[in-house]
Design an enzyme around this catalytic site. Structure first.
Site: not given
Lengths: 289, 268
Positions: B57-58
């Site tokens: 996930g960013t």
């Protein structure tokens, strides 16, 4: 009657449904010097009768700090008390290390109760022969918990345990309603008044009253000799409480056989408590006085 | 209680305890668990990339305002450079006081979230209305993450922990894979650390906290900037809000995309 057949092991029930070894452990608590705990709106106070020895001039440690927000006073075997205190201190420390917060007193005491319960159910262990009054202050307010060798954990407004503690309990019962409105000094005076009733006539020289307090903006603190003296003087001016002779049930020197007819010792636990649903440490202890 | 994760220490003599450890008599406690070699072997520069591919996930962005906190993260979990799972919540409500935003290896996020959920269930079982505070959760996470890092087997995550304590004081912190944590009025992970934090700091009034309106406006702006610049996200995002009035995750919202400026770029 046939209790000698059923009292060798913690793991042996008697035909009446009693665990004699656990009840004997309660006797050890009854033999210890009296200690009193009570709480008000913002503070919880502990008072204990500590034995002075004229030769060595040391006080037997009855009040033990556990953490900044918790402390306890004990009645019974001091060695067992040290071990239990060490366990509580370690738990509090570990909680602080992990969660950067104070251990909620209610949960700490529930843990302790569970630990004590295992000793009443193993053939290779014996119950801890120490009763404790745990005083603490956390976000839920001040607490007094009574913990006994039976692993009963009771949430109390006020309690007294140890020898000749019945008069203390009577005093506390009479004055309980006013504790909520007391300020710190008044609470301490109540504690000292309560415990004065447990001083026998011979012991006045041998026993000193020690006080400890914990509460709002006040980490657990045992008073110095000077502070103890100040409060004792404050109280001496007041009316003397119930005398210890009225306390027939818990006088020293009564033999075990006489006591057994009355059931477990009169340290605040009703008879046949052991078969109660709430014996094993429950987090929802009921209010006792 | 004191675990002896001494897997890198050589025993001083055969069959005996490592220094500081207890002797394992037969039939006694279970022995210290030895991790398999592929997990304990150190890679180059201390890294430990296993051969399995990971889902990531960013950025997560957190902003503290006068009566609470807001956490925002997009709803993408990437598989390398592929935008694989496009509708995943990365902001979680832990209990009525705590929000957690997770970035980094998403499997690790799910693993630690499961652990945290179990802790919350234990809290409920105690049945005493005592709920964990955000500061305590952040502290616990630092202990766990530091321990894993010290054993050369990190949880590859970067999280934002936010919430309010019992008095209503907001708390916002960032905990990373090494077990480092810090608190501030704005914290972020990933690209947001470089793009969003300066933006928010510039807008911070000197003498007071943000208001809820200012905070949500900032979130909107930052998510827009991140969408234009970070190549591993999508335009859909969710926002967790935790204040004395309640705690929940709202969304999903869409970034207002406007690519018309692209025509002004030379060579487009």
């Amino acid at each position: 009657m046939f209790r000698n057949q059923y009292d060798n092991d913690t793991t042996t029930w008697s035909p009446q449904g009693r665990l004699f070894q656990v009840e004997y452990a309660m006797e050890a608590v009854k033999q210890g010097a009296a200690t009193v705990g009570l709480k008000g709106a913002d503070y919880a106070v502990l008072a204990a009768l500590c034995r002075t020895s004229k030769d060595t001039n040391t006080l037997q440690r009855k009040i033990m700090p556990v953490d900044e927000h918790v402390g306890m006073s004990i009645a019974g075997l001091t060695a067992d008390a040290r071990v239990v205190c060490q366990y509580m201190r370690t738990e509090c420390m570990a909680y602080r290390h992990s969660y950067d917060a104070e251990f909620p007193v209610r949960r700490l005491v529930a843990n302790l109760g569970n630990k004590l319960q295992t000793t009443t159910q193993r053939y290779d262990r014996r119950p801890y022969g120490v009763g404790m009054l745990v005083a603490g202050y956390d976000e839920q307010g001040p607490h007094i918990y009574q913990v006994m060798p039976t692993a009963n954990v009771l949430n109390c407004k006020a309690m007294a345990i140890g020898s000749r503690s019945q008069s203390a309990r009577t005093y506390l019962e009479r004055n309980m309603e006013s504790f909520e409105d007391c300020d710190m000094d008044e609470l301490i005076c109540h504690a000292i008044q309560a415990i004065r009733g447990s001083l026998g006539s011979d012991d006045a020289d041998n026993l000193t009253i020690n006080v400890a307090i914990v509460g709002k903006d006040m980490p657990f603190k045992m008073f110095t000799d000077a502070e103890n003296q100040m409060y004792v003087e404050m109280v001496k001016g007041m009316e003397p409480p119930l005398e210890a002779d009225h306390d027939a049930l818990s006088e020293e020197g009564m033999s075990d056989d006489d006591m057994m007819d009355h059931g477990p010792s009169s340290s605040g636990v009703p008879p046949n408590d052991i078969s109660d649903m709430e014996t094993t440490a429950s987090t929802g202890g009921h209010d006792a006085h | 209680m004191l675990n002896n994760y001494n897997s890198l220490a050589q025993p001083m003599w055969q069959n005996g305890p490592a220094p500081g450890a207890f002797y394992n008599f037969t039939g006694g406690q279970t022995p210290v668990q030895q991790l398999p070699r592929e997990l304990t072997t150190v890679g180059p520069y201390g890294t430990n990339h296993s051969t399995a591919f990971s889902t990531t996930g960013t950025s997560v962005l957190g902003i503290r305002y006068d009566s609470g906190v807001m956490l925002a993260a997009d709803t993408l979990v990437s598989y390398g450079s592929m935008a694989r799972y496009q509708n995943i919540e990365r902001v979680f409500k832990i209990n009525k006081n705590i929000l957690l935003g997770g970035s980094g290896d998403f499997a690790d996020i799910q693993s630690i979230k499961r652990n945290i959920d179990q802790k919350m269930i234990e809290d409920q079982c105690c049945d005493d209305n005592i709920e964990m505070k955000p500061k305590s959760l952040a502290s616990w996470m630092t202990r766990v993450l530091y321990n894993r890092r010290s054993r050369m087997n990190p949880l590859y995550i970067d999280v934002v922990v936010g919430g309010v304590d019992n008095e209503g004081t907001p708390y916002l912190a960032n905990v990373d894979l090494r077990g480092r944590s810090y608190e501030d009025y704005v914290v972020a992970t990933g690209f947001a650390r470089h793009l969003a934090i300066p933006l928010v700091r510039e807008k911070k009034p000197k003498d007071r906290d943000f208001t809820a309106v200012e905070a949500s406006e900032l979130i909107r702006t930052c998510m827009e900037v991140l969408y234009y610049r970070d190549t591993r996200n999508i335009s859909q995002y969710t926002v967790g809000v935790c204040s004395v009035n309640g705690c929940g995750v709202e969304g999903p919202f869409q970034v207002n995309e406007n690519w018309t400026f692209a025509e002004t770029i030379k060579g487009y």
